[in-house]
Design an enzyme around this catalytic site. Sequence first.
Site, PDB file in Angstrom:
ATOM      1  N   HIS A   1      -3.648  -4.472   3.269  1.00 45.72           N
ATOM      2  CA  HIS A   1      -4.538  -3.479   2.460  1.00 45.72           C
ATOM      3  C   HIS A   1      -4.872  -2.989   3.320  1.00 45.72           C
ATOM      4  O   HIS A   1      -5.259  -1.503   2.878  1.00 45.72           O
ATOM      5  CB  HIS A   1      -5.775  -4.399   2.169  1.00 45.72           C
ATOM      6  CG  HIS A   1      -7.214  -4.148   2.172  1.00 45.72           C
ATOM      7  ND1 HIS A   1      -7.244  -4.099   0.658  1.00 45.72           N
ATOM      8  CD2 HIS A   1      -8.398  -4.193   2.468  1.00 45.72           C
ATOM      9  CE1 HIS A   1      -8.219  -3.071   0.320  1.00 45.72           C
ATOM     10  NE2 HIS A   1      -9.160  -3.587   1.770  1.00 45.72           N
TER      11      HIS A   1
ATOM     12  N   ASN B   1      -6.142  -3.326  -4.832  1.00 49.66           N
ATOM     13  CA  ASN B   1      -7.822  -3.177  -5.970  1.00 49.66           C
ATOM     14  C   ASN B   1      -7.701  -1.900  -5.919  1.00 49.66           C
ATOM     15  O   ASN B   1      -8.355  -2.119  -7.397  1.00 49.66           O
ATOM     16  CB  ASN B   1      -9.170  -3.315  -4.455  1.00 49.66           C
ATOM     17  CG  ASN B   1      -8.074  -2.771  -3.156  1.00 49.66           C
ATOM     18  OD1 ASN B   1      -7.243  -2.934  -2.452  1.00 49.66           O
ATOM     19  ND2 ASN B   1      -8.572  -1.472  -3.629  1.00 49.66           N
TER      20      ASN B   1
ATOM     21  N   HIS C   1      -4.193  -0.049   6.469  1.00 42.46           N
ATOM     22  CA  HIS C   1      -3.247   0.671   6.258  1.00 42.46           C
ATOM     23  C   HIS C   1      -2.412   1.128   7.353  1.00 42.46           C
ATOM     24  O   HIS C   1      -2.528   2.210   8.490  1.00 42.46           O
ATOM     25  CB  HIS C   1      -3.520   2.108   5.742  1.00 42.46           C
ATOM     26  CG  HIS C   1      -3.842   1.970   4.329  1.00 42.46           C
ATOM     27  ND1 HIS C   1      -4.265   3.219   3.802  1.00 42.46           N
ATOM     28  CD2 HIS C   1      -3.738   1.233   3.744  1.00 42.46           C
ATOM     29  CE1 HIS C   1      -4.574   2.834   2.857  1.00 42.46           C
ATOM     30  NE2 HIS C   1      -3.857   1.149   2.001  1.00 42.46           N
TER      31      HIS C   1
ATOM     32  N   HIS D   1      -2.550  -9.482  -1.044  1.00 39.12           N
ATOM     33  CA  HIS D   1      -3.755  -8.544  -0.885  1.00 39.12           C
ATOM     34  C   HIS D   1      -4.470  -8.263   0.196  1.00 39.12           C
ATOM     35  O   HIS D   1      -4.049  -7.393   1.213  1.00 39.12           O
ATOM     36  CB  HIS D   1      -3.685  -7.645  -2.195  1.00 39.12           C
ATOM     37  CG  HIS D   1      -3.925  -6.454  -1.751  1.00 39.12           C
ATOM     38  ND1 HIS D   1      -2.747  -5.578  -0.684  1.00 39.12           N
ATOM     39  CD2 HIS D   1      -4.930  -5.285  -1.631  1.00 39.12           C
ATOM     40  CE1 HIS D   1      -3.474  -4.303  -0.580  1.00 39.12           C
ATOM     41  NE2 HIS D   1      -5.118  -4.575  -0.688  1.00 39.12           N
TER      42      HIS D   1
ATOM     43  N   ASP E   1      -2.088  -3.078  -3.985  1.00 37.36           N
ATOM     44  CA  ASP E   1      -2.256  -1.564  -3.996  1.00 37.36           C
ATOM     45  C   ASP E   1      -0.683  -0.647  -3.971  1.00 37.36           C
ATOM     46  O   ASP E   1       0.170   0.050  -3.466  1.00 37.36           O
ATOM     47  CB  ASP E   1      -2.444  -0.292  -3.007  1.00 37.36           C
ATOM     48  CG  ASP E   1      -3.971  -1.791  -2.867  1.00 37.36           C
ATOM     49  OD1 ASP E   1      -4.498  -2.092  -3.751  1.00 37.36           O
ATOM     50  OD2 ASP E   1      -5.040  -1.027  -1.629  1.00 37.36           O
TER      51      ASP E   1
ATOM     52  N   HIS F   1     -12.450  -6.311  10.913  1.00 38.33           N
ATOM     53  CA  HIS F   1     -12.095  -5.744   9.430  1.00 38.33           C
ATOM     54  C   HIS F   1     -11.788  -7.381   8.335  1.00 38.33           C
ATOM     55  O   HIS F   1     -10.799  -7.299   7.477  1.00 38.33           O
ATOM     56  CB  HIS F   1     -10.476  -4.802   9.438  1.00 38.33           C
ATOM     57  CG  HIS F   1     -10.923  -3.861  10.086  1.00 38.33           C
ATOM     58  ND1 HIS F   1      -9.765  -2.447   9.444  1.00 38.33           N
ATOM     59  CD2 HIS F   1     -11.932  -2.747  10.677  1.00 38.33           C
ATOM     60  CE1 HIS F   1     -10.364  -1.499  10.185  1.00 38.33           C
ATOM     61  NE2 HIS F   1     -11.627  -1.957  11.070  1.00 38.33           N
TER      62      HIS F   1
ATOM     63  N   ASP G   1       1.167  -1.331   0.238  1.00 38.47           N
ATOM     64  CA  ASP G   1       0.102  -0.062  -0.115  1.00 38.47           C
ATOM     65  C   ASP G   1       0.994   1.497  -0.048  1.00 38.47           C
ATOM     66  O   ASP G   1       0.856   1.987   0.890  1.00 38.47           O
ATOM     67  CB  ASP G   1      -1.046  -0.094   1.127  1.00 38.47           C
ATOM     68  CG  ASP G   1      -1.784  -1.589   0.988  1.00 38.47           C
ATOM     69  OD1 ASP G   1      -3.124  -0.882   0.785  1.00 38.47           O
ATOM     70  OD2 ASP G   1      -1.629  -1.965   1.648  1.00 38.47           O
TER      71      ASP G   1
ATOM     72  N   TYR H   1      -1.813   4.342  -6.071  1.00 41.29           N
ATOM     73  CA  TYR H   1      -2.901   5.207  -5.731  1.00 41.29           C
ATOM     74  C   TYR H   1      -3.266   6.355  -6.766  1.00 41.29           C
ATOM     75  O   TYR H   1      -2.325   7.251  -7.686  1.00 41.29           O
ATOM     76  CB  TYR H   1      -2.884   6.021  -4.296  1.00 41.29           C
ATOM     77  CG  TYR H   1      -2.692   4.946  -3.061  1.00 41.29           C
ATOM     78  CD1 TYR H   1      -4.143   3.849  -2.739  1.00 41.29           C
ATOM     79  CD2 TYR H   1      -1.427   4.093  -3.249  1.00 41.29           C
ATOM     80  CE1 TYR H   1      -4.040   2.726  -1.972  1.00 41.29           C
ATOM     81  CE2 TYR H   1      -1.892   2.995  -1.791  1.00 41.29           C
ATOM     82  CZ  TYR H   1      -2.985   2.669  -1.345  1.00 41.29           C
ATOM     83  OH  TYR H   1      -3.578   1.598  -0.510  1.00 41.29           O
TER      84      TYR H   1
END
Length: 311
Positions: free
Chosen positions: A240, A111, A242, A200, A73, A215, A40, A76
């Site tokens: 995923h 994603n 953060h 991920h 990720d 989560h 990420d 972004y």
Amino acid sequence: MKLSRRQFVSTTAVTGAALAADMPAVHAADPALPFIVVGDWGRRGHYDQRRVAVQMGKSAAAMDSRFTVSIGDNFYENGVESVDDPQWQSSFEEVYTAPSLFTPWKVILGNHDYRGNVQAQLDYSHKSPRWNLPARYYTDKQTLPDGATAEFFYVDTSPFIKTYLGSRVNISGQDTDAQLAWLDQALSGSTAQWKIVIGHHPIYTALSDDDGYVHDQPDLIARLNPLLLKHNIRIYICGHDHCLQSVKMDGVTYVVSGAGSETYRPNPPIRGGFASGSHGFMAVRLSATRLDYGLVDMYGNTLFAETITNA
């Protein structure tokens, strides 16, 4: 157990309670495979991405890291458009500039990558000597310095998440049944001493939000996790969320290293796990009998460390 930056850099063993202060420094002949895991991250150097990258370079040099795992990720907010997208330079090539990070990067998709041109990320493997994304899911076998073997199973989790159907996360045409069949067969056929699964999205997490919503990813609990249990997988590594976190469920350690750039402050961890909103990454040393890992912040502090033994 918390370790000081000095302890981490001098020993780079990243162990838990068994850490010995007089452990020898890591060098080429050390009987363990060292590597870095980050997720990420792709924000053009912003949101402390660059500071994390600097510390990754320092830690990777100190532990003689052999490769970096990127757990998705990568860019972004909407992936990349092509192999010539400016983000390849602004978010990757011009950020991870330490010589110790010019080792192979083992990459998977997140994603946000599915909101862009996924094929471009696959094709960049032919343009960059360090970007390795040969397929949406794949395996990689490593021989450890002590002669043992480790096989890494890089999976593509976005197509399993039902809420993405019909959204900007374009998972259309991805056959999750085929991927699960491939993974089951690959795990069954592997003779490696270590089988490490990397995706991920989290399966189980150490986090819940203010409303009590955990989560976890129910779609992965239902479909991917049974294979981890069937094949006695010791560790699942993902991003995923953060943040940095670790939790154990049913004999599996689930580690999140999704703090490569923008993070958030999580609620106190649940299930006896660990969670931190610090920016950072995961550092790992792997031998035939043990996997030592630490969750390291952008200042070089090891916030959490643990040893997983190979039963």
